[in-house]
Design a protein around this motif. Structure first.
Motif, PDB file in Angstrom:
ATOM      1  N   THR A 132    -100.565 -57.277 -53.901  1.00  0.00           N
ATOM      2  CA  THR A 132     -99.670 -57.561 -52.776  1.00  0.00           C
ATOM      3  C   THR A 132     -98.803 -58.785 -53.061  1.00  0.00           C
ATOM      4  O   THR A 132     -98.100 -59.264 -52.172  1.00  0.00           O
ATOM      5  N   LEU A 133     -98.856 -59.292 -54.293  1.00  0.00           N
ATOM      6  CA  LEU A 133     -97.970 -60.387 -54.689  1.00  0.00           C
ATOM      7  C   LEU A 133     -96.588 -59.798 -54.975  1.00  0.00           C
ATOM      8  O   LEU A 133     -96.422 -59.021 -55.906  1.00  0.00           O
ATOM      9  N   LYS A 134     -95.609 -60.188 -54.170  1.00  0.00           N
ATOM     10  CA  LYS A 134     -94.293 -59.553 -54.298  1.00  0.00           C
ATOM     11  C   LYS A 134     -93.333 -60.362 -55.162  1.00  0.00           C
ATOM     12  O   LYS A 134     -92.677 -59.829 -56.055  1.00  0.00           O
ATOM     13  N   THR A 135     -93.243 -61.678 -54.913  1.00  0.00           N
ATOM     14  CA  THR A 135     -92.303 -62.519 -55.650  1.00  0.00           C
ATOM     15  C   THR A 135     -92.936 -63.874 -55.927  1.00  0.00           C
ATOM     16  O   THR A 135     -93.491 -64.502 -55.024  1.00  0.00           O
ATOM     17  N   TYR A 136     -92.850 -64.307 -57.168  1.00  0.00           N
ATOM     18  CA  TYR A 136     -93.368 -65.621 -57.546  1.00  0.00           C
ATOM     19  C   TYR A 136     -92.278 -66.663 -57.342  1.00  0.00           C
ATOM     20  O   TYR A 136     -91.171 -66.532 -57.866  1.00  0.00           O
ATOM     21  N   ASN A 137     -92.601 -67.704 -56.593  1.00  0.00           N
ATOM     22  CA  ASN A 137     -91.622 -68.742 -56.268  1.00  0.00           C
ATOM     23  C   ASN A 137     -91.854 -70.043 -57.017  1.00  0.00           C
ATOM     24  O   ASN A 137     -91.172 -71.034 -56.753  1.00  0.00           O
ATOM     25  N   GLY A 138     -92.808 -70.041 -57.968  1.00  0.00           N
ATOM     26  CA  GLY A 138     -93.122 -71.263 -58.698  1.00  0.00           C
ATOM     27  C   GLY A 138     -94.195 -72.076 -57.993  1.00  0.00           C
ATOM     28  O   GLY A 138     -94.438 -71.916 -56.800  1.00  0.00           O
ATOM     29  N   ILE A 139     -94.834 -72.954 -58.745  1.00  0.00           N
ATOM     30  CA  ILE A 139     -95.943 -73.705 -58.163  1.00  0.00           C
ATOM     31  C   ILE A 139     -95.506 -74.996 -57.485  1.00  0.00           C
ATOM     32  O   ILE A 139     -96.333 -75.699 -56.910  1.00  0.00           O
ATOM     33  N   GLN A 140     -94.218 -75.315 -57.535  1.00  0.00           N
ATOM     34  CA  GLN A 140     -93.728 -76.508 -56.863  1.00  0.00           C
ATOM     35  C   GLN A 140     -92.750 -76.134 -55.758  1.00  0.00           C
ATOM     36  O   GLN A 140     -91.878 -75.287 -55.954  1.00  0.00           O
ATOM     37  N   ASP A 141     -92.908 -76.774 -54.602  1.00  0.00           N
ATOM     38  CA  ASP A 141     -91.972 -76.525 -53.518  1.00  0.00           C
ATOM     39  C   ASP A 141     -90.733 -77.407 -53.687  1.00  0.00           C
ATOM     40  O   ASP A 141     -90.589 -78.115 -54.700  1.00  0.00           O
ATOM     41  N   ALA A 142     -89.846 -77.391 -52.709  1.00  0.00           N
ATOM     42  CA  ALA A 142     -88.581 -78.122 -52.819  1.00  0.00           C
ATOM     43  C   ALA A 142     -88.788 -79.627 -52.931  1.00  0.00           C
ATOM     44  O   ALA A 142     -87.940 -80.347 -53.463  1.00  0.00           O
ATOM     45  N   GLU A 143     -89.935 -80.121 -52.457  1.00  0.00           N
ATOM     46  CA  GLU A 143     -90.238 -81.549 -52.526  1.00  0.00           C
ATOM     47  C   GLU A 143     -91.066 -81.908 -53.749  1.00  0.00           C
ATOM     48  O   GLU A 143     -91.460 -83.059 -53.907  1.00  0.00           O
ATOM     49  N   GLY A 144     -91.337 -80.920 -54.598  1.00  0.00           N
ATOM     50  CA  GLY A 144     -92.097 -81.178 -55.808  1.00  0.00           C
ATOM     51  C   GLY A 144     -93.596 -81.120 -55.629  1.00  0.00           C
ATOM     52  O   GLY A 144     -94.339 -81.411 -56.573  1.00  0.00           O
ATOM     53  N   LYS A 145     -94.057 -80.736 -54.445  1.00  0.00           N
ATOM     54  CA  LYS A 145     -95.494 -80.640 -54.214  1.00  0.00           C
ATOM     55  C   LYS A 145     -96.010 -79.306 -54.741  1.00  0.00           C
ATOM     56  O   LYS A 145     -95.307 -78.287 -54.690  1.00  0.00           O
ATOM     57  N   LEU A 146     -97.250 -79.317 -55.231  1.00  0.00           N
ATOM     58  CA  LEU A 146     -97.818 -78.106 -55.803  1.00  0.00           C
ATOM     59  C   LEU A 146     -98.185 -77.102 -54.711  1.00  0.00           C
ATOM     60  O   LEU A 146     -98.714 -77.460 -53.666  1.00  0.00           O
ATOM     61  N   ARG A 147     -97.874 -75.825 -55.002  1.00  0.00           N
ATOM     62  CA  ARG A 147     -98.286 -74.728 -54.138  1.00  0.00           C
ATOM     63  C   ARG A 147     -99.403 -73.986 -54.855  1.00  0.00           C
ATOM     64  O   ARG A 147     -99.233 -73.558 -55.994  1.00  0.00           O
ATOM     65  N   TYR A 148    -100.521 -73.823 -54.192  1.00  0.00           N
ATOM     66  CA  TYR A 148    -101.700 -73.274 -54.851  1.00  0.00           C
ATOM     67  C   TYR A 148    -101.874 -71.784 -54.558  1.00  0.00           C
ATOM     68  O   TYR A 148    -101.762 -71.337 -53.412  1.00  0.00           O
ATOM     69  N   GLY A 149    -102.173 -71.029 -55.616  1.00  0.00           N
ATOM     70  CA  GLY A 149    -102.539 -69.626 -55.459  1.00  0.00           C
ATOM     71  C   GLY A 149    -101.488 -68.816 -54.739  1.00  0.00           C
ATOM     72  O   GLY A 149    -100.304 -68.815 -55.087  1.00  0.00           O
ATOM     73  N   ILE A 150    -101.918 -68.115 -53.699  1.00  0.00           N
ATOM     74  CA  ILE A 150    -101.021 -67.203 -52.987  1.00  0.00           C
ATOM     75  C   ILE A 150     -99.895 -67.943 -52.265  1.00  0.00           C
ATOM     76  O   ILE A 150     -98.900 -67.321 -51.886  1.00  0.00           O
ATOM     77  N   LYS A 151    -100.001 -69.245 -52.099  1.00  0.00           N
ATOM     78  CA  LYS A 151     -98.922 -70.000 -51.467  1.00  0.00           C
ATOM     79  C   LYS A 151     -97.686 -70.072 -52.370  1.00  0.00           C
ATOM     80  O   LYS A 151     -96.604 -70.426 -51.922  1.00  0.00           O
TER      81      LYS A 151
END
Length: 438
Positions: A132-151
């Motif tokens: 159910t993983l549709k699109t990978y957005n990278g592990i860093q958000d716009a502020e440079g914080k890490l997004r873990y796993g399904i986030k």
């Protein structure tokens, strides 16, 4: 449901009727009130995908939760608490446990910490967790914080597949006067297919609609893996798992699946071997030993090449390799060793590990480390040579052995409650050289 039953019944009544039903049936969503897709158990998938299910069931993806992985379970107990209790938080941050976004993604979608509340939670990284993983957005958000796993992903309520069902050409042809339309991919004994959009009956069971769509960019590239396997930091920002970072540094263009999900027998291997998989470990390294002897000494060279596009070992920082080099006499008795005890103490160059440290530079465990320590692992595609001088007197054989450990020696001593198969070293490579008699 009626259309799919009719489809299955007409498989023996002639191709024209079968073709018309397959190609003209619109895709349908799950019936109202059906279980959300992230709560679909892999047991349901096993009804059709028996071989894939069996492979997955033996994988670490199926054993990823604190309920099934004893090593992860120990750290979870220390950092969070009871994996069967609701409302648990990370003890230091007071927040929802980030580890669940990788280790129990279906539970994380429901923001629950009671991992035994539903089969799809206990199954860890099960079929729907990946599909159910549709699109990978990278592990860093716009502020440079890490997004873990399904986030790190956009998630879908439809199954994502490497290929899907490319049948639009057949649909176009079916609208012509030729009712056969050139479609030849269906066979009379084909099972009903819930991935076409409607529930089906199979062996007396109702299989809910699990609509599937093609998404090769997600499922056939490393994007499928990076959300969990790129980089994980501890609360102090110290990198722990960092396979993706190593992979990028190595410059490889192959996908993770090339090694970890090779195609055999027509489908990808879902055992997804890694650090717990002996065969995978053995094919990850080229290991050789050469010797040159005179009357006084034997010059021995150990030659190791990392075949992986990431460090070896990779993943959890407490995984390590070590070399044991031994000289034997003609009776098989030990005459010389590179390390009487563990090489981490007696021969540090023969110990390959990623260290973590505190502010004073002392070894520290992953949760409390404040900086990286020494990294002596084999880097992506690295070749390393270790040279030794061995007293030649009485030596008949020199033998090199390379071992893999899931835990640092200090953790093996500490976690005595773990099963022996998780703490014992695994022999992954051997090379011998006989020494001519004088």
């Amino acid at each position: 449901m009626t259309r799919l039953r009719s489809l299955y019944a007409c498989m023996t009544n002639g191709w024209p009727v079968l073709l018309a039903l397959i190609l003209q049936a619109p895709a349908a969503q799950a019936e109202p009130g059906a279980e959300p897709i992230h709560r679909v158990s892999s047991e349901l998938c096993a009804n059709c995908h028996e071989d894939i299910y069996r492979q997955w069931k033996g994988s670490m993806h199926a054993k990823s939760t604190a309920l099934s992985d004893p090593i992860h379970g120990l750290f979870y107990q220390q950092e969070v608490g009871d994996p069967t209790a609701e409302g648990m938080v990370h003890k230091k941050s007071g927040k929802f446990p980030l580890c669940l976004y990788c280790h129990a993604p279906n539970a994380a979608r429901d923001q629950t910490t009671k991992l035994d509340a539903h089969p799809a939670y206990t199954e860890g990284v099960n079929c729907v967790a990946c599909h159910t993983l549709k699109t990978y957005n990278g592990i860093q958000d716009a502020e440079g914080k890490l997004r873990y796993g399904i986030k790190a992903y956009d998630l879908s309520d439809r199954l994502q597949a490497p290929i899907g069902f490319p049948r639009e050409l057949e649909r176009l042809k079916a609208r012509s006067d030729d009712l056969f339309g050139g479609a030849v991919d269906a066979v009379p004994d084909q099972k009903p297919n819930p991935h076409l959009g409607e529930p089906v009956e199979l062996d007396g069971k109702t299989i809910p609609a699990l609509t599937m769509e093609a998404n090769p960019r997600q499922l056939r590239t490393s994007d499928a893996c990076m959300g969990c396997h790129d980089q994980r930091d501890n609360p102090q920002g110290v990198p722990l798992c960092q396979t993706g970072k190593e992979f990028i540094a190595g410059g490889s263009q192959v996908a993770c699946q090339t090694c970890h999900m090779p195609v055999a027998g027509g489908f990808a291997d879902h055992s997804m071997g890694g650090g717990h998989h002996e065969a995978m470990l053995k094919r990850s390294i080229v290991f050789d030993l050469t010797t040159k002897a005179d009357k006084e000494k034997i010059a021995a060279q150990v030659w190791i090449r990392n075949l992986q596009p990431h460090a070896m070992p990779t993943g959890a920082p407490f995984r390590n390799l070590y070399l044991k080099l031994t000289a034997y006499d003609a009776s098989g008795e030990v005459l010389w060793q590179n390390a009487a005890d563990h090489p981490s103490k007696d021969d540090p160059r023969a110990y390959f590990a990623y260290g973590l440290a505190d502010d004073q530079g002392n070894p520290a465990p992953p949760p409390t480390a404040t900086k990286p320590g020494d990294d002596t692992r084999l880097q992506p595609h690295e070749t390393r040579e270790l040279n030794y001088e061995i007293p030649a007197k009485g030596v008949a054989l020199v033998r090199g052995e390379l071992y893999y450990n899931l835990l640092w020696p200090s953790l093996v001593e500490k976690f005595t409650q773990l099963p022996a198969e998780l703490t014992a070293p695994v022999l992954i490579a051997v090379s011998e050289k006989s020494i001519g008699s004088e």
